[in-house]
Design a protein around this motif. Structure first.
Motif, PDB file in Angstrom:
ATOM      1  N   PHE A   7       0.825  -1.115   0.019  1.00 11.14           N
ATOM      2  CA  PHE A   7      -0.132   0.055   0.047  1.00 11.14           C
ATOM      3  C   PHE A   7       0.867   1.339   0.070  1.00 11.14           C
ATOM      4  CE2 PHE A   7      -1.877   3.691   2.489  1.00 11.14           C
ATOM      5  CZ  PHE A   7      -2.861   3.761   1.741  1.00 11.14           C
ATOM      6  N   TYR A   8       1.902   1.331   1.006  1.00  7.77           N
ATOM      7  CA  TYR A   8       2.678   2.403   1.013  1.00  7.77           C
ATOM      8  C   TYR A   8       3.375   2.780  -0.195  1.00  7.77           C
ATOM      9  CZ  TYR A   8       1.749   2.457   5.962  1.00  7.77           C
ATOM     10  OH  TYR A   8       1.019   2.520   7.158  1.00  7.77           O
ATOM     11  N   TRP A   9       4.013   1.597  -0.961  1.00 10.10           N
ATOM     12  CA  TRP A   9       4.645   1.699  -2.003  1.00 10.10           C
ATOM     13  C   TRP A   9       3.754   2.091  -3.251  1.00 10.10           C
ATOM     14  CZ3 TRP A   9       4.180  -1.114  -6.793  1.00 10.10           C
ATOM     15  CH2 TRP A   9       5.358  -0.909  -7.820  1.00 10.10           C
ATOM     16  N   GLY A  10       2.352   1.728  -3.340  1.00  9.58           N
ATOM     17  CA  GLY A  10       1.731   1.712  -4.326  1.00  9.58           C
ATOM     18  C   GLY A  10       1.197   3.498  -4.295  1.00  9.58           C
ATOM     19  N   MET A  11       1.211   3.974  -3.004  1.00 10.02           N
ATOM     20  CA  MET A  11       0.696   5.342  -2.950  1.00 10.02           C
ATOM     21  C   MET A  11       1.674   6.484  -3.648  1.00 10.02           C
ATOM     22  SD  MET A  11      -2.044   5.783  -1.106  1.00 10.02           S
ATOM     23  CE  MET A  11      -1.998   7.511  -0.901  1.00 10.02           C
ATOM     24  N   TYR A  12       2.827   5.796  -3.880  1.00  6.28           N
ATOM     25  CA  TYR A  12       3.603   6.794  -4.659  1.00  6.28           C
ATOM     26  C   TYR A  12       3.274   6.845  -6.177  1.00  6.28           C
ATOM     27  CZ  TYR A  12       7.496   9.821  -5.751  1.00  6.28           C
ATOM     28  OH  TYR A  12       8.402  10.948  -6.594  1.00  6.28           O
ATOM     29  N   ASP A  13       2.978   5.682  -6.701  1.00  5.07           N
ATOM     30  CA  ASP A  13       2.373   5.699  -7.880  1.00  5.07           C
ATOM     31  C   ASP A  13       1.026   6.436  -8.054  1.00  5.07           C
ATOM     32  OD1 ASP A  13       3.543   4.319 -10.277  1.00  5.07           O
ATOM     33  OD2 ASP A  13       3.126   2.241  -9.278  1.00  5.07           O
ATOM     34  N   LEU A  14       0.278   6.258  -7.015  1.00  3.77           N
ATOM     35  CA  LEU A  14      -0.881   7.150  -6.996  1.00  3.77           C
ATOM     36  C   LEU A  14      -0.628   8.681  -7.066  1.00  3.77           C
ATOM     37  CD1 LEU A  14      -3.887   6.567  -5.080  1.00  3.77           C
ATOM     38  CD2 LEU A  14      -3.181   8.907  -5.141  1.00  3.77           C
ATOM     39  N   ALA A  15       0.403   9.063  -6.161  1.00  7.75           N
ATOM     40  CA  ALA A  15       0.899  10.423  -6.102  1.00  7.75           C
ATOM     41  C   ALA A  15       1.409  11.043  -7.383  1.00  7.75           C
ATOM     42  CB  ALA A  15       1.637  10.696  -5.026  1.00  7.75           C
ATOM     43  N   ASN A  16       2.205  10.280  -7.901  1.00  7.32           N
ATOM     44  CA  ASN A  16       3.265  10.892  -9.030  1.00  7.32           C
ATOM     45  C   ASN A  16       2.521  10.839 -10.404  1.00  7.32           C
ATOM     46  OD1 ASN A  16       3.738   8.343 -10.395  1.00  7.32           O
ATOM     47  ND2 ASN A  16       5.417   8.024  -9.176  1.00  7.32           N
ATOM     48  N   THR A  17       1.394   9.990 -10.556  1.00  9.31           N
ATOM     49  CA  THR A  17       0.574   9.946 -11.917  1.00  9.31           C
ATOM     50  C   THR A  17      -0.224  11.297 -11.708  1.00  9.31           C
ATOM     51  OG1 THR A  17       0.480   7.521 -11.646  1.00  9.31           O
ATOM     52  CG2 THR A  17      -1.058   8.609 -13.168  1.00  9.31           C
ATOM     53  N   PHE A 176       0.618  15.999  -5.121  1.00  9.54           N
ATOM     54  CA  PHE A 176       1.755  15.117  -5.222  1.00  9.54           C
ATOM     55  C   PHE A 176       2.582  15.011  -3.917  1.00  9.54           C
ATOM     56  CE2 PHE A 176       5.907  14.575  -8.363  1.00  9.54           C
ATOM     57  CZ  PHE A 176       5.572  13.253  -7.863  1.00  9.54           C
ATOM     58  N   PHE A 177       2.628  16.049  -3.157  1.00  9.39           N
ATOM     59  CA  PHE A 177       3.555  15.989  -2.105  1.00  9.39           C
ATOM     60  C   PHE A 177       2.803  15.396  -0.895  1.00  9.39           C
ATOM     61  CE2 PHE A 177       5.171  17.989   2.081  1.00  9.39           C
ATOM     62  CZ  PHE A 177       6.235  17.578   2.031  1.00  9.39           C
ATOM     63  N   THR A 178       1.567  15.814  -0.615  1.00  5.79           N
ATOM     64  CA  THR A 178       0.873  15.160   0.588  1.00  5.79           C
ATOM     65  C   THR A 178       0.634  13.548   0.375  1.00  5.79           C
ATOM     66  OG1 THR A 178      -1.366  15.935  -0.445  1.00  5.79           O
ATOM     67  CG2 THR A 178      -0.168  17.025   1.199  1.00  5.79           C
ATOM     68  N   LEU A 179       0.137  13.289  -0.803  1.00  5.35           N
ATOM     69  CA  LEU A 179       0.058  11.777  -1.005  1.00  5.35           C
ATOM     70  C   LEU A 179       1.399  10.980  -0.963  1.00  5.35           C
ATOM     71  CD1 LEU A 179      -2.818  11.935  -3.666  1.00  5.35           C
ATOM     72  CD2 LEU A 179      -2.840  11.295  -1.123  1.00  5.35           C
ATOM     73  N   SER A 180       2.344  11.705  -1.306  1.00  8.45           N
ATOM     74  CA  SER A 180       3.703  10.973  -1.513  1.00  8.45           C
ATOM     75  C   SER A 180       4.329  10.799   0.226  1.00  8.45           C
ATOM     76  CB  SER A 180       4.844  11.782  -1.852  1.00  8.45           C
ATOM     77  OG  SER A 180       4.839  11.881  -3.384  1.00  8.45           O
ATOM     78  N   LEU A 181       3.687  11.407   1.067  1.00  8.56           N
ATOM     79  CA  LEU A 181       4.135  11.304   2.638  1.00  8.56           C
ATOM     80  C   LEU A 181       3.829   9.843   3.179  1.00  8.56           C
ATOM     81  CD1 LEU A 181       2.912  14.804   4.039  1.00  8.56           C
ATOM     82  CD2 LEU A 181       5.124  14.018   3.515  1.00  8.56           C
ATOM     83  N   PHE A 182       2.502   9.279   2.447  1.00  6.28           N
ATOM     84  CA  PHE A 182       2.489   7.720   2.855  1.00  6.28           C
ATOM     85  C   PHE A 182       3.811   6.876   2.304  1.00  6.28           C
ATOM     86  CE2 PHE A 182      -1.734   9.330   2.465  1.00  6.28           C
ATOM     87  CZ  PHE A 182      -2.444   8.725   3.597  1.00  6.28           C
ATOM     88  N   THR A 183       4.405   7.243   1.399  1.00  6.98           N
ATOM     89  CA  THR A 183       5.294   6.354   1.181  1.00  6.98           C
ATOM     90  C   THR A 183       6.907   6.721   1.869  1.00  6.98           C
ATOM     91  OG1 THR A 183       4.466   6.385  -1.206  1.00  6.98           O
ATOM     92  CG2 THR A 183       6.911   5.496  -0.988  1.00  6.98           C
ATOM     93  N   PHE A 184       6.938   8.000   2.093  1.00  5.83           N
ATOM     94  CA  PHE A 184       7.918   8.660   2.740  1.00  5.83           C
ATOM     95  C   PHE A 184       7.998   7.884   3.946  1.00  5.83           C
ATOM     96  CE2 PHE A 184       7.908  12.972   0.270  1.00  5.83           C
ATOM     97  CZ  PHE A 184       8.344  12.371  -0.859  1.00  5.83           C
ATOM     98  N   PHE A 185       7.075   7.839   4.725  1.00  7.63           N
ATOM     99  CA  PHE A 185       6.942   7.504   6.310  1.00  7.63           C
ATOM    100  C   PHE A 185       6.486   6.114   6.372  1.00  7.63           C
ATOM    101  CE2 PHE A 185       6.367  12.150   6.767  1.00  7.63           C
ATOM    102  CZ  PHE A 185       7.584  12.383   7.527  1.00  7.63           C
ATOM    103  N   GLY A 186       6.304   5.504   5.424  1.00  4.75           N
ATOM    104  CA  GLY A 186       5.607   4.134   5.481  1.00  4.75           C
ATOM    105  C   GLY A 186       6.610   3.064   5.070  1.00  4.75           C
ATOM    106  N   ILE A 187       7.574   3.566   4.173  1.00  3.45           N
ATOM    107  CA  ILE A 187       8.691   2.304   3.566  1.00  3.45           C
ATOM    108  C   ILE A 187       9.876   2.493   4.650  1.00  3.45           C
ATOM    109  CG2 ILE A 187      10.152   1.768   1.611  1.00  3.45           C
ATOM    110  CD1 ILE A 187       7.183   1.283   1.253  1.00  3.45           C
ATOM    111  N   LYS A 188      10.210   1.591   5.168  1.00  2.00           N
ATOM    112  CA  LYS A 188      11.394   1.503   6.014  1.00  2.00           C
ATOM    113  C   LYS A 188      12.576   0.589   5.223  1.00  2.00           C
ATOM    114  CE  LYS A 188       8.850   3.377   9.219  1.00  2.00           C
ATOM    115  NZ  LYS A 188       9.131   4.609   9.536  1.00  2.00           N
ATOM    116  N   GLU A 189      13.786   1.424   5.218  1.00  2.05           N
ATOM    117  CA  GLU A 189      14.792   0.619   4.770  1.00  2.05           C
ATOM    118  C   GLU A 189      15.986   0.570   5.595  1.00  2.05           C
ATOM    119  OE1 GLU A 189      15.316   1.984   0.271  1.00  2.05           O
ATOM    120  OE2 GLU A 189      15.250   3.781   1.395  1.00  2.05           O
ATOM    121  N   LYS A 190      16.699  -0.596   5.361  1.00  2.00           N
ATOM    122  CA  LYS A 190      17.943  -0.769   6.490  1.00  2.00           C
ATOM    123  C   LYS A 190      19.223  -0.210   5.685  1.00  2.00           C
ATOM    124  CE  LYS A 190      15.917  -4.801   8.588  1.00  2.00           C
ATOM    125  NZ  LYS A 190      16.396  -6.413   8.744  1.00  2.00           N
TER     126      LYS A 190
END
Length: 390
Positions: A7-17, A176-190
């Motif tokens: 969901f968090y990954w797909g939200m960036y597709d939603l935002a950038n489209t 674009f910015f506000t919907l991207s926040l889901f991805t920014f904070f939802g995807i955790k990387e090591k």
């Protein structure tokens, strides 16, 4: 595969489209031509030359993200830059608007490259097509949401007023910015314990180019996508101006038509995702190209609203299928450890295509006719289809 991460990954597709729809397809071309006195060739140059810069820098950005083992810092930085420049367009002269549009489009595609490279982390080996299709489908849902909100605003400010157009740049940046926040904070990387820097990324890119003979199948795939992308980017940039000049569609009427076409794209991407996993991505790409040739030929031969709606809806489904199948096909062909770098090469190919497609179409439309521009689109797809054949 974690459902939350999907969901968090797909939200960036939603935002950038949303940026692709409201800025690239709709209001940047419309605003530049209608209110700033620009023309198709200038619009083609903005998108074409910005993609040339992406083509040069994006493989290095992809390799750099591989070395760091992190994608999100690149996605965040370029998204913020894109949103700021989108806001700037409505407050400038023609020359400055063209420059802002140039760098906004560059930043959008630079972020998109590292976003695509997150896919292997999100999806399992046998879910690549499904998850890619979900992302593309969510992207077009973002288009539908943005069109609905834009319609409410334009109904108050005027569908073809300068105030309404300027408001669309603000809306695009905010969504674009506000919907991207889901991805920014939802995807955790090591973070990698040991990381290599920018110059190591340069060395990796050079090594991949030198070793191109070992990746013949991959580079043949890139060549096919080069011609596909030439056609696709030309269509994305000039779809609204084609409808306006050839069919005399107003902004309001085109909103309704584009809404229908976007629904087709959602359906196409979700169906394509299932077929990629069941059969293979190459088959999906090939049949999508055939559909596009039929669609563009119909638009050349019949310039009426009914054909435009039907052909555009089928084209939307085919477009969703191409974007869905492209990512899994690349992952079939490349080493997992270098996926960011190879996605960079896919973006390089797409953006070099983006250099030629919009510029060729814009030049033909300006100095000959839109039908001549459409003929170039068919030629690009036809060559791509040949390259996909064994």
């Amino acid at each position: 595969m974690l459902k939350k991460e999907v969901f968090y990954w797909g939200m960036y597709d939603l935002a950038n489209t949303i940026f692709s729809a409201l800025f690239v397809t709709f209001f940047f071309p419309f605003y530049v031509k209608t209110f700033l006195g620009g023309n198709e060739f200038q619009i083609g140059l903005v998108f074409g030359l910005s993609m040339l810069l992406v083509a040069i820098l994006v493989p290095i950005i992809g390799a750099w993200s591989d070395n760091l083992g992190r994608r999100m810092p690149f996605i965040i930085i370029f998204t913020v830059i894109c949103c700021l420049l989108t806001l700037l367009v409505s407050y400038t002269t023609l020359a400055l608007a063209l420059i802002a549009g140039f760098f906004a489009n560059f930043s959008y595609h630079a972020a998109l490259t590292t976003y695509n490279a997150l896919l292997p982390k999100i999806a399992g080996k046998y879910d690549l097509g499904k998850i890619s299709g979900i992302g593309i489908g969510m992207g077009y849902i973002g288009t539908l949401i943005s069109l609905a909100i834009a319609a409410i605003i334009l109904s108050r400010l005027g569908w073809e007023t300068i105030e309404g157009s300027k408001a669309m740049f603000v809306l695009t940046a905010i969504l674009f910015f506000t919907l991207s926040l889901f991805t920014f904070f939802g995807i955790k990387e090591k973070k990698k314990i040991e990381t290599k820097g920018f110059f190591s990324a340069l060395e990796n890119v050079k090594k991949t180019i030198v070793q191109a003979k070992k990746h013949k199948t991959f580079f043949r795939f890139l060549l096919a996508m080069f011609f596909y992308a030439n056609a696709i980017f030309a269509i994305i940039v000039f779809l609204f101006l084609y409808a306006r000049t050839q069919l005399n569609l107003s902004v309001q009427a085109f909103f309704a038509v584009y809404l229908i076409q976007s629904v087709g794209a959602v359906i196409g991407s979700l169906i394509a995702g299932k077929y990629v996993d069941k059969y293979n991505s190459k088959t999906v790409l090939w049949y999508s190209g055939v559909l596009w040739v039929i669609v563009v030929a119909a638009l050349m031969l019949f310039t009426n609203l009914v054909v435009f709606i039907i052909a555009g809806t089928i084209g939307g489904a085919a477009l969703g299928a191409v974007w869905t199948a492209q990512r899994p096909k690349l992952l079939e062909l490349v080493p997992k450890k270098n996926v960011g770098q190879f996605f960079g090469f896919l973006e390089l190919t797409n953006k070099f295509s983006g250099v030629f497609g919009p510029i060729v179409f814009g030049w033909l439309a300006k100095y000959y006719s839109y039908q001549a521009g459409m003929a170039s689109v068919i030629l690009f797809f036809a060559i791509g289809l040949i390259m996909l054949r064994d």
